[in-house]
Design a protein around this motif. Sequence first.
Motif, PDB file in Angstrom:
ATOM      1  N   VAL A  21       0.847  -1.204   0.000  1.00  0.00           N
ATOM      2  CA  VAL A  21       0.000   0.000   0.000  1.00  0.00           C
ATOM      3  C   VAL A  21       0.878   1.249   0.000  1.00  0.00           C
ATOM      4  CG1 VAL A  21      -1.673   1.341   1.356  1.00  0.00           C
ATOM      5  CG2 VAL A  21      -1.999  -1.123   1.046  1.00  0.00           C
TER       6      VAL A  21
ATOM      7  N   SER B 224      -5.595   0.764   3.585  1.00  0.00           N
ATOM      8  CA  SER B 224      -5.368   1.946   2.731  1.00  0.00           C
ATOM      9  C   SER B 224      -4.503   2.958   3.472  1.00  0.00           C
ATOM     10  CB  SER B 224      -6.707   2.563   2.327  1.00  0.00           C
ATOM     11  OG  SER B 224      -7.434   2.981   3.452  1.00  0.00           O
TER      12      SER B 224
ATOM     13  N   GLU C 227      -2.282   2.447  -3.437  1.00  0.00           N
ATOM     14  CA  GLU C 227      -3.613   1.887  -3.671  1.00  0.00           C
ATOM     15  C   GLU C 227      -4.022   0.967  -2.523  1.00  0.00           C
ATOM     16  OE1 GLU C 227      -4.102   0.111  -7.512  1.00  0.00           O
ATOM     17  OE2 GLU C 227      -3.001   1.728  -8.505  1.00  0.00           O
ATOM     18  N   SER C 228      -5.315   0.928  -2.248  1.00  0.00           N
ATOM     19  CA  SER C 228      -5.862   0.055  -1.212  1.00  0.00           C
ATOM     20  C   SER C 228      -5.663  -1.406  -1.593  1.00  0.00           C
ATOM     21  CB  SER C 228      -7.350   0.325  -1.027  1.00  0.00           C
ATOM     22  OG  SER C 228      -7.541   1.641  -0.593  1.00  0.00           O
TER      23      SER C 228
ATOM     24  N   VAL D  98      -9.663  -4.331   4.418  1.00  0.00           N
ATOM     25  CA  VAL D  98      -9.103  -3.507   3.346  1.00  0.00           C
ATOM     26  C   VAL D  98      -8.135  -2.524   4.009  1.00  0.00           C
ATOM     27  CG1 VAL D  98      -9.596  -1.830   1.528  1.00  0.00           C
ATOM     28  CG2 VAL D  98     -11.180  -3.728   1.937  1.00  0.00           C
TER      29      VAL D  98
ATOM     30  N   LEU E 138      -1.283   3.273   9.104  1.00  0.00           N
ATOM     31  CA  LEU E 138      -2.222   3.223   7.989  1.00  0.00           C
ATOM     32  C   LEU E 138      -3.625   2.974   8.522  1.00  0.00           C
ATOM     33  CD1 LEU E 138       0.548   2.830   6.509  1.00  0.00           C
ATOM     34  CD2 LEU E 138      -0.687   1.465   4.859  1.00  0.00           C
TER      35      LEU E 138
ATOM     36  N   SER F  76      -7.307   0.658   8.245  1.00  0.00           N
ATOM     37  CA  SER F  76      -7.917  -0.584   7.791  1.00  0.00           C
ATOM     38  C   SER F  76      -9.376  -0.586   8.199  1.00  0.00           C
ATOM     39  CB  SER F  76      -7.192  -1.793   8.385  1.00  0.00           C
ATOM     40  OG  SER F  76      -7.269  -1.773   9.799  1.00  0.00           O
TER      41      SER F  76
ATOM     42  N   SER G 252      -5.298   6.169   3.874  1.00  0.00           N
ATOM     43  CA  SER G 252      -6.132   7.017   4.736  1.00  0.00           C
ATOM     44  C   SER G 252      -7.601   6.672   4.601  1.00  0.00           C
ATOM     45  CB  SER G 252      -5.932   8.474   4.422  1.00  0.00           C
ATOM     46  OG  SER G 252      -6.255   8.751   3.072  1.00  0.00           O
TER      47      SER G 252
END
Length: 167
Positions: A120, A165, A125-126, A163, A149, A151, A167
């Motif tokens: 990531v 990402s 990208e997620s 998932v 990060l 999730s 942010s």
Amino acid sequence: MTDSTEDKKPTRAELLEEEGDIAADYLEELLDIVDLDGDIDIDVVEGRAQVAIVPPEDDPEVDILVGRDGDVLNSLQELTRLAVQTATGQRSWLMLDINGFRNRRRDQLKELANKKIDQVKETGESVALKPMNSFERKVIHDQVARAGLVSESEDEGPKRHVVISLS
């Protein structure tokens, strides 16, 4: 005048110890029924009762209670929680481990999370992971949070997954 022992409510630690004792009794009966050997260890960690079935050294028979990918272990954990809830009248968040499976799985999940975190960070990208049970998702969420990060768990039931990402 009332007796002070009648009015005394058990502490959270005492309640968790009681959960562990009830769970241990339940699991000892289960081991007797299925004719497996193992010691029961009880602990309280991070505000949760934790119970572990520890087999005799070099006796992998108890691994049958783990099942494929921990499926049997997860079911036994839920049954044990229900036994505790029935006895106490309170919902239980007890964690069950068998032959160190959860610790090994936690290490694998942390490694997976770190790889996906790096991915990531590199791509921006997620990344969606495969569906996981609540224990596995929590390990991932905690690792992602430590890395700074974000999730989220998405979907429902057996499709629920994490998932990751930026942010």
